[in-house]
Design an enzyme around this catalytic site. Sequence first.
Site, PDB file in Angstrom:
ATOM      1  N   LYS A 158      57.796  39.052  71.647  1.00  0.00           N
ATOM      2  CA  LYS A 158      57.405  39.458  72.995  1.00  0.00           C
ATOM      3  C   LYS A 158      57.840  40.893  73.280  1.00  0.00           C
ATOM      4  O   LYS A 158      57.100  41.672  73.895  1.00  0.00           O
ATOM      5  CB  LYS A 158      58.008  38.504  74.028  1.00  0.00           C
ATOM      6  CG  LYS A 158      57.603  38.835  75.461  1.00  0.00           C
ATOM      7  CD  LYS A 158      58.257  37.911  76.469  1.00  0.00           C
ATOM      8  CE  LYS A 158      57.940  38.351  77.886  1.00  0.00           C
ATOM      9  NZ  LYS A 158      58.689  37.612  78.891  1.00  0.00           N
ATOM     10  N   ASP A 178      55.011  33.307  81.892  1.00  0.00           N
ATOM     11  CA  ASP A 178      54.796  33.498  80.449  1.00  0.00           C
ATOM     12  C   ASP A 178      53.993  32.369  79.801  1.00  0.00           C
ATOM     13  O   ASP A 178      53.214  32.603  78.882  1.00  0.00           O
ATOM     14  CB  ASP A 178      56.128  33.648  79.719  1.00  0.00           C
ATOM     15  CG  ASP A 178      56.772  35.012  79.931  1.00  0.00           C
ATOM     16  OD1 ASP A 178      56.148  35.886  80.576  1.00  0.00           O
ATOM     17  OD2 ASP A 178      57.905  35.201  79.449  1.00  0.00           O
ATOM     18  N   GLY A 238      59.066  32.851  84.125  1.00  0.00           N
ATOM     19  CA  GLY A 238      57.997  33.239  85.051  1.00  0.00           C
ATOM     20  C   GLY A 238      56.662  32.631  84.651  1.00  0.00           C
ATOM     21  O   GLY A 238      56.561  31.435  84.403  1.00  0.00           O
ATOM     22  N   LYS A 298      65.654  38.577  82.185  1.00  0.00           N
ATOM     23  CA  LYS A 298      65.287  39.992  82.130  1.00  0.00           C
ATOM     24  C   LYS A 298      66.380  40.794  81.433  1.00  0.00           C
ATOM     25  O   LYS A 298      66.102  41.668  80.613  1.00  0.00           O
ATOM     26  CB  LYS A 298      65.096  40.556  83.543  1.00  0.00           C
ATOM     27  CG  LYS A 298      63.789  40.240  84.189  1.00  0.00           C
ATOM     28  CD  LYS A 298      63.718  40.999  85.511  1.00  0.00           C
ATOM     29  CE  LYS A 298      62.481  40.649  86.284  1.00  0.00           C
ATOM     30  NZ  LYS A 298      62.400  41.414  87.550  1.00  0.00           N
ATOM     31  N   ASN A 311      68.662  38.421  87.218  1.00  0.00           N
ATOM     32  CA  ASN A 311      67.878  37.585  86.321  1.00  0.00           C
ATOM     33  C   ASN A 311      68.380  37.747  84.887  1.00  0.00           C
ATOM     34  O   ASN A 311      68.178  38.779  84.255  1.00  0.00           O
ATOM     35  CB  ASN A 311      66.397  37.977  86.429  1.00  0.00           C
ATOM     36  CG  ASN A 311      65.485  37.078  85.629  1.00  0.00           C
ATOM     37  OD1 ASN A 311      65.802  36.660  84.527  1.00  0.00           O
ATOM     38  ND2 ASN A 311      64.321  36.803  86.197  1.00  0.00           N
ATOM     39  N   ASP A 316      60.301  45.922  89.009  1.00  0.00           N
ATOM     40  CA  ASP A 316      59.581  44.859  89.695  1.00  0.00           C
ATOM     41  C   ASP A 316      58.341  44.595  88.867  1.00  0.00           C
ATOM     42  O   ASP A 316      57.731  45.530  88.337  1.00  0.00           O
ATOM     43  CB  ASP A 316      59.222  45.232  91.132  1.00  0.00           C
ATOM     44  CG  ASP A 316      58.930  43.995  91.985  1.00  0.00           C
ATOM     45  OD1 ASP A 316      59.306  42.870  91.577  1.00  0.00           O
ATOM     46  OD2 ASP A 316      58.320  44.143  93.059  1.00  0.00           O
ATOM     47  N   THR A 317      58.033  43.343  88.723  1.00  0.00           N
ATOM     48  CA  THR A 317      56.913  42.925  87.887  1.00  0.00           C
ATOM     49  C   THR A 317      56.015  42.000  88.675  1.00  0.00           C
ATOM     50  O   THR A 317      56.504  41.170  89.439  1.00  0.00           O
ATOM     51  CB  THR A 317      57.433  42.204  86.619  1.00  0.00           C
ATOM     52  OG1 THR A 317      58.177  43.133  85.837  1.00  0.00           O
ATOM     53  CG2 THR A 317      56.286  41.654  85.780  1.00  0.00           C
TER      54      THR A 317
END
Length: 191
Positions: free
Chosen positions: A171, A151, A149, A12, A9, A68-69
Amino acid sequence: MEFVFATHNEHKLEEIRDLLPKGIMLKSLNELGCKEEIAETSETLEGNARLKANYVMERYGLPCFADDTGLEVVALNGAPGVYSARYAGEPKNESRNIEKLLQHMSEQTDRRAQFTTVIALNLGQQTHIFYGIIPGIITMSPRGHHGFGYDAVFQPDGLNKTFAELSLKEKNQLSHRALAFSKLVNFLKKV
């Protein structure tokens, strides 16, 4: 110090590179030549982070961290949680995930949620775990054009903006990933 960040990603990767102190070099899975998706088969965020970090260490022998989120919504009993990236099914699709979330939230008055990031750092002999949790609410509709995602529908407590309405720098001062990563960096400074 050089580490692999077990992600494909690019969003990220950009966030994390922006947080790195001098002296820490970071390689992505793509830069490592690892093109395959590492299976996230655990039922927990921590389990998935461990799986990815361990995969890189076992296969490439390099120190690695992985995250991982999950977005955990109170009214949905913690969903989408560990299934956040694939909430609307395969293939992963951020727009469909948000659409499904907002449909499930349409009749809900309790809009509390939290983003949780778990980072697993595998140094070979031991794995260290770092958590970052940011509480907030799910907005009625998407707002903002930054981030990725969920957000655009997550408004952290204390702000009147979604993560997608914040710049990357803003952020990174308060996000779940930034919080977990700052704990990782503090740990590395002591090692």
